[in-house]
Design a protein around this motif. Structure first.
Motif, PDB file in Angstrom:
ATOM      1  N   LEU A   1       0.819  -1.215   0.000  1.00  0.00           N
ATOM      2  CA  LEU A   1       0.000   0.000   0.000  1.00  0.00           C
ATOM      3  C   LEU A   1       0.855   1.268   0.000  1.00  0.00           C
ATOM      4  O   LEU A   1       0.332   2.382   0.055  1.00  0.00           O
ATOM      5  CB  LEU A   1      -0.935   0.006   1.216  1.00  0.00           C
ATOM      6  CG  LEU A   1      -1.935  -1.150   1.312  1.00  0.00           C
ATOM      7  CD1 LEU A   1      -2.829  -0.976   2.533  1.00  0.00           C
ATOM      8  CD2 LEU A   1      -2.795  -1.251   0.053  1.00  0.00           C
TER       9      LEU A   1
ATOM     10  N   MET B   1       1.948  -8.350   3.387  1.00  0.00           N
ATOM     11  CA  MET B   1       3.407  -8.464   3.436  1.00  0.00           C
ATOM     12  C   MET B   1       3.948  -7.603   4.573  1.00  0.00           C
ATOM     13  O   MET B   1       3.615  -6.440   4.707  1.00  0.00           O
ATOM     14  CB  MET B   1       3.996  -7.954   2.124  1.00  0.00           C
ATOM     15  CG  MET B   1       5.499  -7.920   2.131  1.00  0.00           C
ATOM     16  SD  MET B   1       6.133  -7.176   0.595  1.00  0.00           S
ATOM     17  CE  MET B   1       4.990  -5.844   0.341  1.00  0.00           C
ATOM     18  N   GLN B   2       4.777  -8.202   5.347  1.00  0.00           N
ATOM     19  CA  GLN B   2       5.390  -7.434   6.415  1.00  0.00           C
ATOM     20  C   GLN B   2       6.797  -7.066   6.030  1.00  0.00           C
ATOM     21  O   GLN B   2       7.476  -7.774   5.303  1.00  0.00           O
ATOM     22  CB  GLN B   2       5.407  -8.245   7.700  1.00  0.00           C
ATOM     23  CG  GLN B   2       4.027  -8.423   8.276  1.00  0.00           C
ATOM     24  CD  GLN B   2       4.094  -8.882   9.711  1.00  0.00           C
ATOM     25  OE1 GLN B   2       5.155  -9.269  10.186  1.00  0.00           O
ATOM     26  NE2 GLN B   2       2.975  -8.843  10.384  1.00  0.00           N
ATOM     27  N   PHE B   3       7.210  -5.967   6.573  1.00  0.00           N
ATOM     28  CA  PHE B   3       8.561  -5.491   6.341  1.00  0.00           C
ATOM     29  C   PHE B   3       9.127  -5.328   7.739  1.00  0.00           C
ATOM     30  O   PHE B   3       8.803  -4.408   8.455  1.00  0.00           O
ATOM     31  CB  PHE B   3       8.468  -4.169   5.584  1.00  0.00           C
ATOM     32  CG  PHE B   3       9.757  -3.459   5.429  1.00  0.00           C
ATOM     33  CD1 PHE B   3      10.950  -4.154   5.314  1.00  0.00           C
ATOM     34  CD2 PHE B   3       9.795  -2.083   5.404  1.00  0.00           C
ATOM     35  CE1 PHE B   3      12.134  -3.478   5.184  1.00  0.00           C
ATOM     36  CE2 PHE B   3      10.969  -1.404   5.267  1.00  0.00           C
ATOM     37  CZ  PHE B   3      12.145  -2.115   5.163  1.00  0.00           C
ATOM     38  N   GLU B   4       9.944  -6.277   8.140  1.00  0.00           N
ATOM     39  CA  GLU B   4      10.348  -6.337   9.539  1.00  0.00           C
ATOM     40  C   GLU B   4      11.452  -5.344   9.875  1.00  0.00           C
ATOM     41  O   GLU B   4      12.488  -5.334   9.229  1.00  0.00           O
ATOM     42  CB  GLU B   4      10.826  -7.758   9.870  1.00  0.00           C
ATOM     43  CG  GLU B   4      11.033  -7.954  11.356  1.00  0.00           C
ATOM     44  CD  GLU B   4      11.556  -9.350  11.663  1.00  0.00           C
ATOM     45  OE1 GLU B   4      12.021  -9.561  12.784  1.00  0.00           O
ATOM     46  OE2 GLU B   4      11.509 -10.211  10.765  1.00  0.00           O
TER      47      GLU B   4
ATOM     48  N   GLU C   1      -1.131   3.664   2.070  1.00  0.00           N
ATOM     49  CA  GLU C   1      -0.803   2.965   3.320  1.00  0.00           C
ATOM     50  C   GLU C   1      -1.260   3.735   4.561  1.00  0.00           C
ATOM     51  O   GLU C   1      -1.411   3.164   5.636  1.00  0.00           O
ATOM     52  CB  GLU C   1       0.728   2.740   3.384  1.00  0.00           C
ATOM     53  CG  GLU C   1       1.159   1.767   4.458  1.00  0.00           C
ATOM     54  CD  GLU C   1       2.681   1.698   4.601  1.00  0.00           C
ATOM     55  OE1 GLU C   1       3.392   2.403   3.875  1.00  0.00           O
ATOM     56  OE2 GLU C   1       3.147   0.921   5.456  1.00  0.00           O
TER      57      GLU C   1
ATOM     58  N   GLU D   1      -3.448  -8.224   1.140  1.00  0.00           N
ATOM     59  CA  GLU D   1      -4.098  -9.040   2.168  1.00  0.00           C
ATOM     60  C   GLU D   1      -5.580  -8.705   2.204  1.00  0.00           C
ATOM     61  O   GLU D   1      -6.001  -7.638   1.759  1.00  0.00           O
ATOM     62  CB  GLU D   1      -3.450  -8.730   3.536  1.00  0.00           C
ATOM     63  CG  GLU D   1      -1.967  -9.093   3.585  1.00  0.00           C
ATOM     64  CD  GLU D   1      -1.219  -8.375   4.701  1.00  0.00           C
ATOM     65  OE1 GLU D   1      -1.881  -7.779   5.572  1.00  0.00           O
ATOM     66  OE2 GLU D   1       0.028  -8.418   4.690  1.00  0.00           O
TER      67      GLU D   1
END
Lengths: 477, 477
Positions: free
Chosen positions: A9, B1-4, B188, A66
């Motif tokens: 996003l 999707m995660q961006f750690e 976002e 998602e």
């Protein structure tokens, strides 16, 4: 602790608004070619250093929406059709992406990333790609300029506190290391950059002890491997340096220093103070003691300090590097070059703002005798160059400026990264990326690396590409 | 999707190096007070807007070291003792943090965050706090300046592609909304800011159709709720605006426009083009059609365009806002003010660089008759002000500059955020934060809000604080 981002996003709404229309209008699968390029080198410099591709790859590989994203978009954007929402649910990048490897030197107008993908896909990735590439390329280029002026002195990146948030500090540090910094203070980078982070001490450390001498003794005691003492909390030459010398001599005599040691000066006239500190250290027999300077440094100040006799072994660079202070934005753009097999250009009253159409590639032309870069040539993807024949190139605006090159060889600059949505690129290590830059800089004449008013490197168009552009321009009239 | 991200490691190594010494030297629990403050308003402006506290709170609440972090640090830093490593394993912030609520206007030298915590804890959080606060405060202040000059015109944040990476775009957009932007293009942010993101269309949308007219028709068809057409792809006044008018009139006649509609101009002389476009739209009876302008805008250009008769209803601001282009770093620092109950100051040859010692608070003094801010007064935490008595304040450098105030009331500016390691702060919504700024700006005389060469707002020291500072200075001599 995780800090969750939703990079899928991290885009402009208009990419989705346009995507919605394309899907409704059944245009989503028209094949589009977009080029990422810049119109000017940053810092009025002579070259630019590509960086950020690894993060672009990670972004595209993980790109999916998602259910929570889709629900939020549905709620906030009733204009999005069911068809478009379904499209997002099943979204997957299936296109092609070519790019300059990180660490490559490039110049205005040539594509540094070329995306060929179904229209909606190509559009949705625009903003994120630009945000990543514009940032890291900017910082890598700034770092390269600073490292150039340090002329062998070690440059360390110390700017996290002034970065545009912690991520800008993290990836900014990565770009700084690509550009030539020996390291960064950012602890979080240790895994990514495969090296320890670096640092000394702050003024508060000195103030937290009753005396500077005690603070120095304690620091050396517990940091025998890298004992750099900050000597400017009170009086640099009358107190700080003498105290440091006292502590170093005692520790050296007792085996209490096992690695590097030295001082850092963070204020005052660094030319005078470092030259005097060097004398004091040398007179005390501490020729090994290194002098680190920090305090609002950039490539211009480094050059002047050196000219004025500063004795500085390493440079801690903060604000001016991590924010690219004198040119804090790279103007990388993402422009349509072809759709559905038809080349496209964007017209403009400003001739430099007219884009180059078509599905293109870039050649760099090197002299055979010296391996120096002579010029870059943008061509259509279908063109080839016969290195056994003389090559005539010409200026894309002032076409009478012609040049015929012999005894040359060419290298194609764009490399395949995604093909049919699959990553085919082997990611180099950060050291390999930096090595590439070092090698590239060796092929660039000093005239292009000059800090101020550098010579302009030639990026020419092939005859077929030039012809295509002229034809589209006359059609647009 | 995660961006750690690992925010616990988003710090400078020296914080850990010093922490290691403190732990080895059993100083880790000495209570330390640190102040975050700036030395200059950014943009040579007259005020600064606090932003970023919410992210600081999230950072501190989640602050803990994972086993993988500890292992990496052990491997890369053999100088870290077992005791320090154990300390990190059990790390938890147990201290106190006071702060200005986001949206508060503040001035140089006053603490905007005050941390009182065991020494190692207070030190470890320094860099992350500064990185977050410096960034968001900078962008919120820039946005406030831009919104001020738009004088009621809607300002939209469109800069993600030029931000220093996607996180700088994300939190930069947050700060921009705090500063007064009506929205941002960053999708976002929709969850964080509790509002839909905004946008129009790009030139590639127009180019992807055979004609501009067809592109406009399709866009309006699928965006009846917000049909803003980009009219400068070919010829703004001769083609773009007439085509838009044609499409609008048809759609309006057929009920195909259900919300806002209008045009966006992204190039050329915006003063001339928007004035002429306004005439064309009005002549066509489209008085409702809004004109949006974008193209390298900032507060200076907005002011000039307005003076020159531009007809612009809303402003899309990119690069200059999201990078704070003309002042891309806020110089917020974090300075030791007290340790183990002893007030501390940092001396310097530059009087403005000498810090203010002690455990302090700030009062803002308002005139009873008009509720306008008169001055700020820094005092020791133990001091109180009797509002029934006249209050004499004096300039902290030029102490003969005195002023006695009557008919006033005071407000304490720092609010408790963490007490004994627990968050006691109720986080306001983004709207409440922005409303606070609007209210604060109403209490500020125009002289301090002037874009160029504003009047300097007074931040004075109380007599006890001034006395403490003088005493420490004479001890340091």
């Amino acid at each position: 602790m995780q800090f969750e981002r939703k990079l899928q996003l991290a885009t402009d709404l208009y990419q989705m608004s346009m995507g919605n229309v394309y899907v409704e209008d059944s245009k989503q699968d028209e094949m589009a070619v977009f080029d990422v390029f810049i119109r000017n080198n940053p810092f009025s410099g002579g070259y630019t250093v590509a960086a950020g591709l690894e993060q672009v790859i990670e972004y595209i590989e993980g790109l999916a929406f998602e259910e929570a994203d889709v629900q939020l978009l549905k709620k906030n954007h009733p204009e999005f059709s069911d068809k478009f929402i379904a499209y997002l649910r099943n979204f997957k990048f299936t296109g092609e992406l070519y790019a300059l490897p990180e660490g490559t030197i490039f110049f205005p107008f040539e594509p540094i990333i070329r995306v060929k993908a179904p229209l909606v896909q190509a559009q949705l990735v625009e903003t994120t790609i630009l945000s990543i590439i514009n940032h890291q390329t900017l910082i890598a280029t700034k770092a390269s300029r600073i490292v150039e002026e340090a002329r062998g002195g070690a440059v360390m990146e110390f700017g996290l506190r002034r970065a545009h948030g912690t991520e800008a500090g993290y990836f900014g540090a990565r770009a700084a290391v690509i550009g030539g910094c020996v390291g960064t203070s950012v602890v979080e980078t240790e895994a990514m950059l495969d090296r320890p982070s670096m640092g000394t001490m702050s003024h508060s450390f000195i103030l937290s002890y009753d005396t500077e001498l005690e603070a120095f003794e304690k620091f050396v005691k517990y940091n025998p491997q890298n004992a750099t003492l900050l000597v400017d909390t009170y009086n640099t030459l009358e107190q700080g340096v003498p105290n440091a010398i006292k502590v170093f001599k005692k520790a050296l005599a007792e085996g209490g220093i096992t690695g590097k040691y030295g001082i850092r000066i963070d204020s005052g006239d660094l030319a005078y103070l470092t030259a005097e500190a060097r004398k004091l250290l040398d007179e005390a027999g501490l020729q090994d003691a290194a002098i680190c300077a920090s305090s609002d440094l950039d490539e211009y100040l480094i050059k002047d300090l050196k000219l004025q006799g500063a004795k500085i072994d390493s440079w801690g660079i903060g604000t001016k590097l991590i924010t690219a202070y004198d040119c804090p934005a790279l103007g990388g753009v993402y422009k349509l070059a072809e759709i559905d097999g038809k080349p496209k250009l964007k017209v403009s009253n400003d001739p430099w703002k007219i884009t180059n159409p078509g599905y293109k590639k870039i050649y760099r032309i090197y002299g055979k005798s010296n391996n120096m870069a002579l010029a870059d040539l943008m061509t259509l993807e279908s063109e080839t160059i016969d290195e056994s024949q003389p090559l005539t190139i010409f200026h894309p605006m002032h076409t009478w400026k012609k040049r015929t090159i012999t005894d040359y060889y060419v290298k194609e600059l764009l490399e395949p990264v995604f093909v049919d949505g699959k990553c085919v690129y082997e990611k180099p290590s950060i050291r390999e990326i930096h090595d590439r830059l070092v090698q590239e800089k060796q092929t660039l004449w000093p005239a292009f690396k000059r800090m101020v008013n550098p010579h302009v490197y030639h990026v020419d168009l092939s005859q077929p590409l030039w012809d295509m552009k002229q034809q589209l321009l006359s059609e647009a009239e």
